[in-house]
Design an enzyme around this catalytic site. Structure first.
Site, PDB file in Angstrom:
ATOM      1  N   LYS A   1       4.900   4.174  -1.469  1.00 43.34           N
ATOM      2  CA  LYS A   1       5.019   5.535  -1.994  1.00 43.34           C
ATOM      3  C   LYS A   1       6.350   6.172  -1.626  1.00 43.34           C
ATOM      4  CE  LYS A   1       0.084   6.076  -2.407  1.00 43.34           C
ATOM      5  NZ  LYS A   1      -1.115   6.316  -1.629  1.00 43.34           N
TER       6      LYS A   1
ATOM      7  N   GLY B   1       0.814  -1.209   0.000  1.00 41.57           N
ATOM      8  CA  GLY B   1       0.000   0.000   0.000  1.00 41.57           C
ATOM      9  C   GLY B   1       0.846   1.255   0.000  1.00 41.57           C
ATOM     10  N   SER B   2       0.455   2.221   0.818  1.00 42.00           N
ATOM     11  CA  SER B   2       1.104   3.530   0.797  1.00 42.00           C
ATOM     12  C   SER B   2       2.557   3.511   1.249  1.00 42.00           C
ATOM     13  CB  SER B   2       0.315   4.532   1.635  1.00 42.00           C
ATOM     14  OG  SER B   2      -0.876   4.875   0.945  1.00 42.00           O
ATOM     15  N   THR B   3       3.014   2.474   1.927  1.00 40.24           N
ATOM     16  CA  THR B   3       4.437   2.415   2.255  1.00 40.24           C
ATOM     17  C   THR B   3       5.266   2.332   0.979  1.00 40.24           C
ATOM     18  OG1 THR B   3       4.494  -0.003   2.522  1.00 40.24           O
ATOM     19  CG2 THR B   3       4.024   1.328   4.500  1.00 40.24           C
TER      20      THR B   3
END
Length: 193
Positions: A11, A7-9
């Site tokens: 990014k 997920g956003s990790t």
């Protein structure tokens, strides 16, 4: 020993590819403020958390964990080859050199994202077929703090004999270097912001 969607990790990986291979800077590009990003091809548009709108520069997009900006960055700036090279430079699709048994590889879907912009958009925000261990994503974040170097992870610090004398010890070593010091400095500033 288990993989999950990062997920956003993830990014942190995408802007590394954007900066190192796609011309992204602190000021450019300015991603449009939007609620959805549609990559060329057939696929569902990428939306933001809660259906909200976001966009802007790298720093603003990272502050908001903006799905649309990072999907666009992966597809249009870093592109499939840059995303693949960067993910693998961070250690995905490789055996992790840790002194524990059963460490599994984190996965970047090389074949799926090549010539498939909608899948690349999803992968660029840590979804679709991207899978990573918590250790892998900790190493990604640590590389930003460590001038772009991913250190060889370890558990053992030293081994002592029955007299308490050190007979073996761990020597810190770099595993990979997925980004330059300049990129790590920029991403550090972005993460702090």
């Amino acid at each position: 020993s288990e993989r999950e969607f990062p997920g956003s990790t993830f990014k942190v990986v995408t802007p590394t590819a954007g900066v190192e291979r796609g011309g992204v800077t602190a000021e450019e590009p300015v991603y449009p403020v939007t609620a959805a990003y549609q990559a060329a091809g057939i696929g569902t548009p990428i939306g933001n958390f809660g259906g909200g709108s976001c966009g802007g520069t790298l720093f603003v997009s990272l502050q908001d964990a903006c799905n649309t900006a990072f999907a666009q960055m992966g597809v249009e700036n870093a592109q499939a080859s840059g995303m693949t090279a960067t993910a693998e430079a961070f250690g995905l699709n490789q055996d992790v050199p840790i002194d524990l048994p059963g460490a599994v590889q984190s996965r970047w879907p090389t074949e799926i994202v090549t010539d498939n912009p909608p899948f690349l958009a999803q992968a660029s925000i840590g979804q679709n077929e991207v899978q990573a261990t918590p250790l892998q994503m900790a190493l990604v974040a640590a590389a930003v703090a460590n001038d772009g170097k991913v250190m060889r992870p370890h558990v053992m610090r030293e081994i002592r004999d029955d007299q308490g004398d050190i007979i073996d010890s761990y020597d810190p070593a770099t595993w990979t270097t997925p980004m330059s010091e300049d990129t790590s400095r920029l991403l550090r500033e972005a993460m702090v912001s």
